[in-house]
Design a protein around this motif. Structure first.
Motif: not given
Ligand SMILES: Nc1ncnc2c1ncn2[C@@H]1O[C@H](COP(=O)(O)OP(=O)(O)OP(=O)(O)O)[C@@H](O)[C@H]1O
Ligand SMILES: [Mg+2]
Lengths: 357, 246
Positions: B25, B27, B37, B45, B215, B217, B221-222, B225
């Motif tokens: 990830v 950020v 988030i 998170k 953003m 998740l 995983r991201r 965004e």
């Protein structure tokens, strides 16, 4: 939801300034809530009532069981109970104290009688050995994550066996004299001996600093705050940066070190170190702490409560003897008292919780 | 927004046993900006927030603060670095009073060891006055307080640290409409004062009312965004559940 008018801030401040003051409204619930908060006061009243009861119902209680005698008879229990208060508040339990006290007493006897050390030198060694015992318990509990109930239950058996084995199941009796025996009240056993100074038994004089320092550390230091936090909500303590492992380890080390102090004192007081010393001691220690209002579930309790709990148990056990019953009946009465205190406490808290929202 | 991010995470991964809670990830957190988030339950998170607050250590990945690579070893260090956190579970000790909870883990002391109750009480009054929160008594046991009051203590604890970044993990979860609005107003005030805010929430209306960036998740995983101006709640929902893109 309260009114949120424009004067909200002023009102908030006013309320906050008067924060610690009790509101004047004295309904039953408020009284109960206050009692639940001022447990030490309640205990004090209970202790006074028991004192009154035995004074009125037996002719000898006042003579035999004045407060000083009660305190002396429970002083060794109280010393270890101070440590146990920290343990229970931290959300742990130490069932091994009776046997740790036993094996440390044997160690004291061996150092003085077999090795020939001065008791003054033997005492700090035994206290350090006690700290090592606590470290040993703590290693399994904190290091390996085994519940303290299991570890210390095992050690309750383990240390007792150790005491019996290393002593050859025979007591050690010191010969000769030393100021140590005077200052632990041991010379009461000698002709013309006296176990007190200015009417105060020596054991109480040893107990006082333990209680006072323990009480201050628990209530007013950062370490004490962290003990409460660890037992109240371990995850919250960890998340806010409290070193939970160190706190948990410390309370076991403290308690076992106090077992070492009690061991040295009982050796001086009795002029003997028997491997059976402290059988059933854990029950009386934990009993004093629990009757004193410390929660087995952690996060709650006080040293003053523990002292009062020990005095209450001491009076009941002593009073029973005056009525012609044995120590066993005293223990039974203590057990009953634990039940009563525990259920009253739970009932009260449930009642208050149901009203709180 | 061309400025350097205050906190920069790259390739942060964290597993609990064989559960991969976070995977690679990235950020960035900027001061004076609100990052929201979002993601379903178990998306990772809180794990990301706890890494930023020093509670957990990442298995892999790097964190830079003000450009400096750094290891956030524990919550103390996070605080010293200017990161304050409102934890999802609030991290309150029910048996202790309001003041003790407000300063949990960083109690002010006198002579090195004695907790300074007076400083705590004064600090607490200031914090709650700033938050415009009514607290019946600083000596009240926290376990006896209402959900909103408890939330206020957790939030007050974070704002009292005057961090440069405040992390709020679902700060409105236990709150009613009015109380939630107060928290959102607070977020805007913090932002205006130059604090960076990270807010985790399942409530997209709350998210859209405060966030500069959002953003998403999914399963550690991201997955995306977006700038507030360039997205819609529908778009975000799609990212959360994983429909369409990938
Ligand atoms: N301390 C832990 N030990 C083991 N597993 C954990 C731990 N913390 C989180 N997990 C796991 O990691 C995954 C991500 O959890 P996390 O709490 O970060 O999710 P979340 O996005 O905050 O979810 P929610 O919206 O429910 O709060 C989950 O599968 C969870 O079970
Ligand atoms: Mg979460």
């Amino acid at each position: 939801m309260p009114d949120r008018g424009p004067d909200m801030d002023a009102k908030t401040l006013a309320v906050l300034t008067a924060a610690a003051d009790q509101p004047p409204d004295v309904s039953t619930d408020r009284l109960l809530a206050r009692l639940s908060r001022n447990r030490d006061l309640v205990l004090f009243i209970i202790a006074a009532l028991i004192f009154l009861f035995f004074s009125l119902t037996t002719s000898t209680f006042l003579r035999e069981f004045n407060l000083l005698n009660i305190l002396r008879n429970t002083s060794l229990i109280t010393i270890v109970a101070v440590g146990m208060t920290f343990v229970l508040i931290a959300g742990e339990i130490d069932l091994s104290v009776g046997s740790a006290y036993g094996v440390l007493t044997v160690l004291m006897g061996m150092l003085v009688v077999a090795v020939g050390l001065s008791p003054w030198l033997a005492m700090p060694i035994v206290i350090l050995a006690g700290a090592a015992v606590g470290l040993f318990n703590g290693l399994f509990i904190v290091g390996f994550g085994i519940p303290s109930f299991i570890v210390t239950l095992a050690m309750l058996a383990g240390f007792r066996s150790l005491a019996l084995i290393i002593s050859g199941e025979r007591p050690f009796t010191p010969r000769g004299t030393d100021v140590f025996y005077d200052l632990t009240g041991g010379n009461m056993l000698l002709p013309l001996g006296e176990d007190r100074v200015l009417h105060v038994p020596w054991l109480i004089i040893w107990m006082i600093p333990v209680v006072v320092i323990g009480g201050i550390v628990l209530a007013y230091t950062r370490f004490g705050y962290h003990v409460y936090a660890t037992g109240g909500n371990r995850e919250a303590a960890r998340d806010t940066g409290i070193n939970v492992a160190r706190v948990r380890l410390s309370v076991f080390v403290l308690t076992s070190a106090l077992c070492g102090l009690a061991a040295a004192l009982v050796f001086g007081y009795l002029h003997a170190a028997a491997p059976t010393t402290g059988v059933g001691f854990e029950f009386r220690v934990i009993g004093a702490v629990v009757v004193g209002g410390t929660a087995l579930t952690g996060g709650r309790g006080s040293i003053l409560g523990t002292l009062l709990g020990a005095v209450i148990i001491g009076m009941i056990t002593g009073g029973m003897v005056l009525f012609g019953y044995s120590q066993n009946v005293g223990d039974m009465a203590t057990g009953l008292l634990i039940m009563v205190v525990g259920s009253l406490d739970l009932g009260l808290r449930r009642h208050l919780r149901s009203r709180a929202w | 927004m061309a400025e350097q991010p205050f906190v920069e995470c790259r390739g942060v991964s964290k597993a609990f046993g064989n559960v991969s809670a976070l995977h690679e990830v990235d950020v960035d957190l900027y001061r004076g900006q609100v990052l929201a988030i979002v993601g379903d339950n178990g998306a990772g998170k809180s794990t990301l927030m706890k890494i930023l607050s020093g509670v957990h250590q990442p298995d892999r990945g790097t964190i830079k603060i003000a450009g400096e690579p750094i290891r956030i070893a524990d919550p103390h260090q996070a605080r010293e670095l200017g990161i304050a956190t409102v934890f999802q579970n609030l991290a309150l000790v029910d048996q202790r009073d309001v003041a003790a909870n407000l300063f949990l883990g960083r109690e002010p002391v006198r002579a090195g060891i004695f907790v300074n109750r007076k400083a705590m009480r004064e600090g607490a009054r200031r914090v709650f006055a700033d938050l415009r929160v009514h607290m019946p008594s600083l000596a009240a046991e926290v376990g006896q307080l209402s959900g909103g009051q408890r939330q206020s203590i957790a939030i007050g604890r974070a704002t009292a640290q005057q961090g440069r970044i405040i992390i709020m993990d679902e700060p409105t979860a236990a709150l009613g409409v009015q109380e939630s609005q107060k928290v959102l107003d607070l977020v805007m005030r913090l932002k205006a004062a130059g604090t960076g805010v990270v807010i985790v929430s399942h409530n997209l209306r709350h998210v859209f009312s405060v966030a500069d960036r959002i953003m998403v998740l999914r399963r550690g995983r991201r997955v995306g965004e977006r700038l507030h101006a360039e997205t819609t709640p529908d778009d975000i929902v799609k990212l959360i559940v994983g429909a369409g893109r990938e």
